[in-house]
Motif scaffolding. Structure first.
Motif, PDB file in Angstrom:
ATOM      1  N   MET A   1       0.843  -1.176   0.000  1.00 29.00           N
ATOM      2  CA  MET A   1       0.000   0.000   0.000  1.00 29.00           C
ATOM      3  C   MET A   1       0.891   1.242   0.000  1.00 29.00           C
ATOM      4  SD  MET A   1      -3.248   0.914   2.323  1.00 29.00           S
ATOM      5  CE  MET A   1      -2.564   1.027   3.939  1.00 29.00           C
ATOM      6  N   ASN A   2       0.562   2.177  -0.836  1.00 26.11           N
ATOM      7  CA  ASN A   2       1.342   3.397  -0.967  1.00 26.11           C
ATOM      8  C   ASN A   2       0.624   4.532  -0.241  1.00 26.11           C
ATOM      9  OD1 ASN A   2       3.026   5.405  -1.703  1.00 26.11           O
ATOM     10  ND2 ASN A   2       2.659   5.242  -3.897  1.00 26.11           N
ATOM     11  N   ASP A   3       1.175   4.972   0.910  1.00 32.21           N
ATOM     12  CA  ASP A   3       0.573   6.051   1.690  1.00 32.21           C
ATOM     13  C   ASP A   3       1.126   7.416   1.314  1.00 32.21           C
ATOM     14  OD1 ASP A   3      -0.963   4.263   3.092  1.00 32.21           O
ATOM     15  OD2 ASP A   3       0.510   4.020   4.690  1.00 32.21           O
ATOM     16  N   ARG A   4       1.976   7.451   0.336  1.00 33.13           N
ATOM     17  CA  ARG A   4       2.630   8.693  -0.062  1.00 33.13           C
ATOM     18  C   ARG A   4       1.648   9.606  -0.785  1.00 33.13           C
ATOM     19  NH1 ARG A   4       6.621   9.275  -4.626  1.00 33.13           N
ATOM     20  NH2 ARG A   4       7.359  11.361  -4.315  1.00 33.13           N
ATOM     21  N   LYS A   5       1.604  10.860  -0.351  1.00 31.43           N
ATOM     22  CA  LYS A   5       0.740  11.838  -0.992  1.00 31.43           C
ATOM     23  C   LYS A   5       1.373  12.300  -2.304  1.00 31.43           C
ATOM     24  CE  LYS A   5      -0.489  15.148   1.704  1.00 31.43           C
ATOM     25  NZ  LYS A   5      -0.573  16.168   2.761  1.00 31.43           N
ATOM     26  N   PRO A   6       0.566  12.684  -3.280  1.00 31.72           N
ATOM     27  CA  PRO A   6       1.137  13.171  -4.536  1.00 31.72           C
ATOM     28  C   PRO A   6       1.944  14.448  -4.299  1.00 31.72           C
ATOM     29  CG  PRO A   6      -1.266  13.269  -4.604  1.00 31.72           C
ATOM     30  CD  PRO A   6      -0.878  12.693  -3.290  1.00 31.72           C
ATOM     31  N   ASP A   7       3.075  14.548  -4.958  1.00 34.08           N
ATOM     32  CA  ASP A   7       3.899  15.741  -4.847  1.00 34.08           C
ATOM     33  C   ASP A   7       4.539  16.035  -6.195  1.00 34.08           C
ATOM     34  OD1 ASP A   7       5.911  13.866  -5.073  1.00 34.08           O
ATOM     35  OD2 ASP A   7       6.548  14.022  -2.994  1.00 34.08           O
ATOM     36  N   LEU A   8       5.402  17.019  -6.224  1.00 33.04           N
ATOM     37  CA  LEU A   8       5.997  17.444  -7.491  1.00 33.04           C
ATOM     38  C   LEU A   8       7.039  16.467  -8.021  1.00 33.04           C
ATOM     39  CD1 LEU A   8       6.313  21.281  -6.919  1.00 33.04           C
ATOM     40  CD2 LEU A   8       4.637  20.051  -8.275  1.00 33.04           C
ATOM     41  N   ASP A   9       7.403  15.442  -7.246  1.00 34.50           N
ATOM     42  CA  ASP A   9       8.317  14.411  -7.745  1.00 34.50           C
ATOM     43  C   ASP A   9       7.620  13.444  -8.697  1.00 34.50           C
ATOM     44  OD1 ASP A   9      10.412  15.473  -6.309  1.00 34.50           O
ATOM     45  OD2 ASP A   9      10.029  14.224  -4.555  1.00 34.50           O
ATOM     46  N   ASP A  10       6.300  13.373  -8.604  1.00 38.75           N
ATOM     47  CA  ASP A  10       5.511  12.537  -9.500  1.00 38.75           C
ATOM     48  C   ASP A  10       5.277  13.325 -10.796  1.00 38.75           C
ATOM     49  OD1 ASP A  10       3.742  10.774 -10.693  1.00 38.75           O
ATOM     50  OD2 ASP A  10       2.040  11.350  -9.422  1.00 38.75           O
ATOM     51  N   PRO A  11       5.798  12.846 -11.940  1.00 41.24           N
ATOM     52  CA  PRO A  11       5.697  13.629 -13.184  1.00 41.24           C
ATOM     53  C   PRO A  11       4.264  13.945 -13.603  1.00 41.24           C
ATOM     54  CG  PRO A  11       7.203  11.783 -13.467  1.00 41.24           C
ATOM     55  CD  PRO A  11       6.552  11.613 -12.125  1.00 41.24           C
ATOM     56  N   GLU A  12       3.351  13.009 -13.398  1.00 36.00           N
ATOM     57  CA  GLU A  12       1.962  13.239 -13.792  1.00 36.00           C
ATOM     58  C   GLU A  12       1.328  14.325 -12.931  1.00 36.00           C
ATOM     59  OE1 GLU A  12      -2.107  10.677 -13.727  1.00 36.00           O
ATOM     60  OE2 GLU A  12      -0.327   9.699 -14.540  1.00 36.00           O
ATOM     61  N   TYR A  13       1.559  14.244 -11.629  1.00 35.78           N
ATOM     62  CA  TYR A  13       1.000  15.251 -10.728  1.00 35.78           C
ATOM     63  C   TYR A  13       1.683  16.606 -10.930  1.00 35.78           C
ATOM     64  CZ  TYR A  13      -1.017  17.399  -6.632  1.00 35.78           C
ATOM     65  OH  TYR A  13      -1.708  18.233  -5.804  1.00 35.78           O
ATOM     66  N   ALA A  14       2.987  16.595 -11.208  1.00 34.29           N
ATOM     67  CA  ALA A  14       3.709  17.847 -11.462  1.00 34.29           C
ATOM     68  C   ALA A  14       3.155  18.532 -12.705  1.00 34.29           C
ATOM     69  CB  ALA A  14       5.196  17.578 -11.605  1.00 34.29           C
ATOM     70  N   ALA A  15       2.855  17.751 -13.736  1.00 34.03           N
ATOM     71  CA  ALA A  15       2.280  18.331 -14.957  1.00 34.03           C
ATOM     72  C   ALA A  15       0.927  18.969 -14.658  1.00 34.03           C
ATOM     73  CB  ALA A  15       2.152  17.264 -16.029  1.00 34.03           C
ATOM     74  N   PHE A  16       0.126  18.286 -13.817  1.00 36.47           N
ATOM     75  CA  PHE A  16      -1.171  18.829 -13.423  1.00 36.47           C
ATOM     76  C   PHE A  16      -1.001  20.129 -12.634  1.00 36.47           C
ATOM     77  CE2 PHE A  16      -4.181  19.143  -9.863  1.00 36.47           C
ATOM     78  CZ  PHE A  16      -5.332  19.461 -10.571  1.00 36.47           C
ATOM     79  N   ALA A  17      -0.077  20.129 -11.655  1.00 36.82           N
ATOM     80  CA  ALA A  17       0.130  21.304 -10.802  1.00 36.82           C
ATOM     81  C   ALA A  17       0.658  22.490 -11.606  1.00 36.82           C
ATOM     82  CB  ALA A  17       1.081  20.962  -9.662  1.00 36.82           C
ATOM     83  N   TRP A  18       1.640  22.248 -12.484  1.00 37.93           N
ATOM     84  CA  TRP A  18       2.180  23.336 -13.297  1.00 37.93           C
ATOM     85  C   TRP A  18       1.157  23.833 -14.302  1.00 37.93           C
ATOM     86  CZ3 TRP A  18       5.879  26.377 -12.026  1.00 37.93           C
ATOM     87  CH2 TRP A  18       6.907  25.919 -11.207  1.00 37.93           C
ATOM     88  N   GLY A  19       0.331  22.934 -14.822  1.00 40.78           N
ATOM     89  CA  GLY A  19      -0.737  23.349 -15.733  1.00 40.78           C
ATOM     90  C   GLY A  19      -1.725  24.265 -15.050  1.00 40.78           C
ATOM     91  N   ARG A  20      -2.063  23.920 -13.811  1.00 43.16           N
ATOM     92  CA  ARG A  20      -2.969  24.764 -13.021  1.00 43.16           C
ATOM     93  C   ARG A  20      -2.319  26.124 -12.753  1.00 43.16           C
ATOM     94  NH1 ARG A  20      -4.629  22.130  -7.561  1.00 43.16           N
ATOM     95  NH2 ARG A  20      -2.385  22.353  -7.323  1.00 43.16           N
ATOM     96  N   TYR A  21      -1.037  26.122 -12.425  1.00 46.93           N
ATOM     97  CA  TYR A  21      -0.311  27.372 -12.171  1.00 46.93           C
ATOM     98  C   TYR A  21      -0.327  28.282 -13.399  1.00 46.93           C
ATOM     99  CZ  TYR A  21       3.636  30.507 -11.408  1.00 46.93           C
ATOM    100  OH  TYR A  21       4.433  31.613 -11.299  1.00 46.93           O
ATOM    101  N   TRP A  22      -0.023  27.722 -14.565  1.00 50.46           N
ATOM    102  CA  TRP A  22       0.019  28.537 -15.777  1.00 50.46           C
ATOM    103  C   TRP A  22      -1.369  28.996 -16.203  1.00 50.46           C
ATOM    104  CZ3 TRP A  22       4.059  31.066 -16.619  1.00 50.46           C
ATOM    105  CH2 TRP A  22       5.309  30.543 -16.325  1.00 50.46           C
ATOM    106  N   ARG A  23      -2.403  28.220 -15.898  1.00 54.50           N
ATOM    107  CA  ARG A  23      -3.772  28.655 -16.187  1.00 54.50           C
ATOM    108  C   ARG A  23      -4.116  29.876 -15.329  1.00 54.50           C
ATOM    109  NH1 ARG A  23      -6.245  24.069 -15.498  1.00 54.50           N
ATOM    110  NH2 ARG A  23      -6.808  24.418 -13.337  1.00 54.50           N
ATOM    111  N   ILE A  24      -3.723  29.834 -14.054  1.00 55.24           N
ATOM    112  CA  ILE A  24      -3.944  30.981 -13.173  1.00 55.24           C
ATOM    113  C   ILE A  24      -3.153  32.188 -13.668  1.00 55.24           C
ATOM    114  CG2 ILE A  24      -3.487  31.855 -10.841  1.00 55.24           C
ATOM    115  CD1 ILE A  24      -4.139  29.003  -9.833  1.00 55.24           C
TER     116      ILE A  24
END
Length: 100
Positions: A1-24
């Protein structure tokens, strides 16, 4: 079981977070443009026809200030929202607080 929260080390989540940042940032670019138009319009209305140098300086100052503020606050929110703030190592975490 993976209890690790998504962070910027995960490429998929980083793409989502940066996409949200650039949209803002795109929305804030529109807000900055509106602020520039209103600011320059008020200067024009209060002072009559300003010089081209004053128009350029005012537009650049207002636009730069709004965009810099948006960029820095966006990075703060992204850092906090992605869990990046919780990943730091605090060597003084278990030390006694001197204000007690």
């Amino acid at each position: 079981m993976n209890d690790r929260k998504p962070d910027l080390d995960d490429p998929e989540y980083a793409a989502f977070a940066w996409g949200r940042y650039w949209r803002i940032m795109r929305w804030m670019g529109l807000a900055a443009l509106i602020c520039v138009i209103v600011g320059v319009g008020l200067l024009w209305w209060w002072n009559g026809v300003p010089s081209v140098h004053m128009l350029i300086a005012s537009a650049a100052g207002i636009g730069f200030t709004v965009m810099l503020t948006a960029a820095l606050m966006g990075l703060v929110f992204m850092s906090s929202g992605t869990g990046h703030d919780e990943q730091i190592h605090d060597p003084l975490k278990n030390e006694k607080d001197i204000d007690d």
